[in-house]
Design a protein around this motif. Structure first.
Motif, PDB file in Angstrom:
ATOM      1  N   GLY A 199       1.215  -1.306  -0.504  1.00  0.00           N
ATOM      2  CA  GLY A 199      -0.267  -0.213   0.173  1.00  0.00           C
ATOM      3  C   GLY A 199       0.965   0.886   0.043  1.00  0.00           C
ATOM      4  O   GLY A 199       1.564   1.663  -0.479  1.00  0.00           O
ATOM      5  N   ASP A 200       0.615   2.118   0.504  1.00  0.00           N
ATOM      6  CA  ASP A 200       1.519   3.625   0.947  1.00  0.00           C
ATOM      7  C   ASP A 200       2.878   2.957   1.926  1.00  0.00           C
ATOM      8  O   ASP A 200       3.346   3.704   2.658  1.00  0.00           O
ATOM      9  N   SER A 201       3.007   1.543   2.088  1.00  0.00           N
ATOM     10  CA  SER A 201       4.052   2.068   3.849  1.00  0.00           C
ATOM     11  C   SER A 201       5.470   0.445   2.710  1.00  0.00           C
ATOM     12  O   SER A 201       4.765  -0.270   1.445  1.00  0.00           O
ATOM     13  N   ILE A 202       6.412   1.554   3.398  1.00  0.00           N
ATOM     14  CA  ILE A 202       7.813   1.099   2.683  1.00  0.00           C
ATOM     15  C   ILE A 202       8.611   0.567   3.707  1.00  0.00           C
ATOM     16  O   ILE A 202       8.708   0.722   4.395  1.00  0.00           O
ATOM     17  N   VAL A 203       8.928  -1.065   3.418  1.00  0.00           N
ATOM     18  CA  VAL A 203       9.103  -1.988   4.160  1.00  0.00           C
ATOM     19  C   VAL A 203      10.785  -1.398   3.682  1.00  0.00           C
ATOM     20  O   VAL A 203      11.637  -1.779   4.827  1.00  0.00           O
ATOM     21  N   LEU A 204      11.206  -2.102   3.180  1.00  0.00           N
ATOM     22  CA  LEU A 204      12.393  -2.643   2.707  1.00  0.00           C
ATOM     23  C   LEU A 204      12.925  -1.364   1.069  1.00  0.00           C
ATOM     24  O   LEU A 204      11.922  -1.051   0.137  1.00  0.00           O
ATOM     25  N   GLU A 205      13.538  -0.888   0.748  1.00  0.00           N
ATOM     26  CA  GLU A 205      14.246   0.168   0.020  1.00  0.00           C
ATOM     27  C   GLU A 205      15.976  -0.107  -0.395  1.00  0.00           C
ATOM     28  O   GLU A 205      16.803  -0.541   0.638  1.00  0.00           O
ATOM     29  N   ASN A 206      15.602  -0.235  -1.557  1.00  0.00           N
ATOM     30  CA  ASN A 206      17.224  -0.434  -2.147  1.00  0.00           C
ATOM     31  C   ASN A 206      18.216  -1.288  -1.393  1.00  0.00           C
ATOM     32  O   ASN A 206      18.800  -0.797  -0.868  1.00  0.00           O
ATOM     33  N   LEU A 207      18.079  -2.120  -0.690  1.00  0.00           N
ATOM     34  CA  LEU A 207      18.625  -3.322  -0.575  1.00  0.00           C
ATOM     35  C   LEU A 207      18.804  -4.411  -1.891  1.00  0.00           C
ATOM     36  O   LEU A 207      18.688  -4.983  -3.053  1.00  0.00           O
ATOM     37  N   ASN A 208      20.468  -4.731  -0.961  1.00  0.00           N
ATOM     38  CA  ASN A 208      21.502  -4.827  -2.450  1.00  0.00           C
ATOM     39  C   ASN A 208      21.900  -5.897  -1.276  1.00  0.00           C
ATOM     40  O   ASN A 208      22.818  -5.510  -0.319  1.00  0.00           O
ATOM     41  N   PHE A 209      22.325  -7.022  -1.643  1.00  0.00           N
ATOM     42  CA  PHE A 209      22.605  -8.333  -1.397  1.00  0.00           C
ATOM     43  C   PHE A 209      23.140  -9.740  -1.908  1.00  0.00           C
ATOM     44  O   PHE A 209      22.867  -9.772  -3.050  1.00  0.00           O
ATOM     45  N   SER A 210      24.537 -10.306  -1.907  1.00  0.00           N
ATOM     46  CA  SER A 210      24.677 -11.544  -2.603  1.00  0.00           C
ATOM     47  C   SER A 210      25.373 -12.071  -1.674  1.00  0.00           C
ATOM     48  O   SER A 210      25.927 -11.890  -0.595  1.00  0.00           O
ATOM     49  N   MET A 211      24.969 -13.384  -1.831  1.00  0.00           N
ATOM     50  CA  MET A 211      25.958 -13.983  -0.870  1.00  0.00           C
ATOM     51  C   MET A 211      26.269 -15.953  -1.753  1.00  0.00           C
ATOM     52  O   MET A 211      25.490 -15.442  -2.937  1.00  0.00           O
ATOM     53  N   LYS A 212      27.742 -16.491  -1.073  1.00  0.00           N
ATOM     54  CA  LYS A 212      28.137 -17.204  -1.935  1.00  0.00           C
ATOM     55  C   LYS A 212      27.738 -18.966  -1.399  1.00  0.00           C
ATOM     56  O   LYS A 212      27.133 -18.527  -0.493  1.00  0.00           O
ATOM     57  N   GLU A 213      28.100 -20.112  -2.273  1.00  0.00           N
ATOM     58  CA  GLU A 213      27.381 -21.254  -1.391  1.00  0.00           C
ATOM     59  C   GLU A 213      28.248 -21.139  -0.236  1.00  0.00           C
ATOM     60  O   GLU A 213      29.821 -20.806   0.145  1.00  0.00           O
ATOM     61  N   GLY A 214      27.331 -21.742   0.601  1.00  0.00           N
ATOM     62  CA  GLY A 214      28.538 -22.079   2.443  1.00  0.00           C
ATOM     63  C   GLY A 214      28.236 -20.645   3.516  1.00  0.00           C
ATOM     64  O   GLY A 214      28.931 -21.288   4.167  1.00  0.00           O
ATOM     65  N   GLU A 215      27.672 -19.281   2.721  1.00  0.00           N
ATOM     66  CA  GLU A 215      27.947 -18.777   3.056  1.00  0.00           C
ATOM     67  C   GLU A 215      26.952 -18.705   4.765  1.00  0.00           C
ATOM     68  O   GLU A 215      25.278 -19.440   4.163  1.00  0.00           O
ATOM     69  N   PHE A 216      27.110 -18.068   5.356  1.00  0.00           N
ATOM     70  CA  PHE A 216      26.035 -18.290   6.911  1.00  0.00           C
ATOM     71  C   PHE A 216      25.500 -16.833   7.554  1.00  0.00           C
ATOM     72  O   PHE A 216      26.793 -16.301   7.647  1.00  0.00           O
ATOM     73  N   CYS A 217      24.437 -16.183   6.782  1.00  0.00           N
ATOM     74  CA  CYS A 217      24.079 -15.014   6.538  1.00  0.00           C
ATOM     75  C   CYS A 217      23.040 -14.638   8.189  1.00  0.00           C
ATOM     76  O   CYS A 217      22.104 -15.218   8.502  1.00  0.00           O
ATOM     77  N   THR A 218      24.060 -14.362   9.020  1.00  0.00           N
ATOM     78  CA  THR A 218      22.319 -13.928   9.859  1.00  0.00           C
ATOM     79  C   THR A 218      22.260 -12.301  10.355  1.00  0.00           C
ATOM     80  O   THR A 218      22.249 -11.477   9.573  1.00  0.00           O
ATOM     81  N   LEU A 219      20.371 -12.356   9.944  1.00  0.00           N
ATOM     82  CA  LEU A 219      19.665 -10.855   9.622  1.00  0.00           C
ATOM     83  C   LEU A 219      19.711 -10.594  11.084  1.00  0.00           C
ATOM     84  O   LEU A 219      18.565 -11.599  11.840  1.00  0.00           O
ATOM     85  N   VAL A 220      19.847  -9.172  11.785  1.00  0.00           N
ATOM     86  CA  VAL A 220      19.240  -8.400  13.058  1.00  0.00           C
ATOM     87  C   VAL A 220      18.680  -7.427  12.727  1.00  0.00           C
ATOM     88  O   VAL A 220      19.373  -6.638  11.281  1.00  0.00           O
TER      89      VAL A 220
END
Ligand SMILES: Nc1ncnc2c1ncn2[C@@H]1O[C@H](COP(=O)(O)OP(=O)(O)OP(=O)(O)O)[C@@H](O)[C@H]1O
Length: 246
Positions: A14-35
């Motif tokens: 709707g009029d609510s922006i949750v994520l903006e202009n997010l860039n991300f990449s990960m390789k096989e075997g990486e362990f990314c935690t999101l906080v």
């Protein structure tokens, strides 16, 4: 090649922006935690990586190709609440995913395929330490055991990417520590990519090879939904991870 790549992702409800202009990449075997703060879009991002949510703008890639539009066995997910079926015992809870995978119409495996499925399930139950509970039903399991079973259900399909949404949030602290050891151990053996949402910063550094911090860059006090979150910090935590005392 990147396992996952996100280019200029936006998510707008709707009029609510949750994520903006997010860039991300990960390789096989990486362990990314999101906080990040509550409501900043971590689960929304995880749902995109599962393939059940599309970005409003931007592009997502899985192994260099357009992101699959639906969940598949290449991407498994474990939630805080258990995903076990109460009428099936432990081993059949693991088998059921393989039955759906190989026999979408009949839902049952026969002969050599069945034998193979049981062997795979036994192997994964051993890896998560549930081999002695193979004939128990979910109501006979502790919280930690149920979560081990949820992890086994995902891993038996050999996903390239495992998504975890606060998987240990409902467990007692001692049990969570056991689950950390388990996850670190399986990850080092099977080397799949992991993206895990957690509210526990020490857990994020202990488990992750990278800690990604989600937050808003700009804040409008009057219209809080005017700006979305993005990755404001991407921390290499592989050293902390190695130094963790077991
Ligand atoms: N289907 C939807 N429709 C409308 N708004 C939604 C929808 N799904 C999520 N949101 C909103 O998007 C925002 C981000 O939600 P999300 O669950 O991704 O945040 P989170 O960072 O995982 O939060 P928490 O840490 O509290 O679990 C919230 O404001 C939520 O209300």
């Amino acid at each position: 090649m990147n396992l996952v790549e996100a280019k200029n992702i936006w998510k707008i409800y709707g009029d609510s922006i949750v994520l903006e202009n997010l860039n991300f990449s990960m390789k096989e075997g990486e362990f990314c935690t999101l906080v990040g703060p509550s409501g900043c879009g971590k689960t929304t991002f995880l749902r995109m990586l599962l393939g059940v949510e599309n970005p409003t703008k931007g592009k997502l890639f899985f192994e260099g190709n357009d992101y699959p539009q639906e969940p598949s066995d290449e991407r498994g997910i474990v939630f805080q609440r258990y995903s076990t079926l109460s009428h099936l015992n432990v081993i059949d809870n693991v088998i059921i995913g393989l039955e759906f995978e190989s026999s979408k119409f009949f839902g049952k495996l026969f002969g050599s395929k069945k034998k193979e499925a049981y062997e795979k399930a036994e192997e994964i139950l051993k890896a998560v330490g549930l081999q002695d509970a193979r004939n128990k039903f979910p109501h006979e399991l502790s919280g930690g055991m149920k979560q081990r079973l949820s992890i086994a259900q995902s891993l038996v399909k050999k996903p390239k990417l495992l998504l975890l949404d606060e998987p240990f949030g409902a467990l007692d602290p001692g049990i969570s520590l056991d689950m950390h050891e388990l996850l670190l151990d399986i990850h080092s053996k099977l080397n799949f990519g992991v993206v895990m949402v957690t509210h526990d910063i020490s857990e994020a550094f202990k488990l992750g090879t990278r800690v990604l911090v989600f937050d808003k860059v700009k804040v409008d006090e009057k219209y809080p939904n005017r700006y979305g979150s993005t990755i404001v910090n991407d921390i290499d935590s592989s050293k902390e991870r190695k130094n963790v005392k077991k």
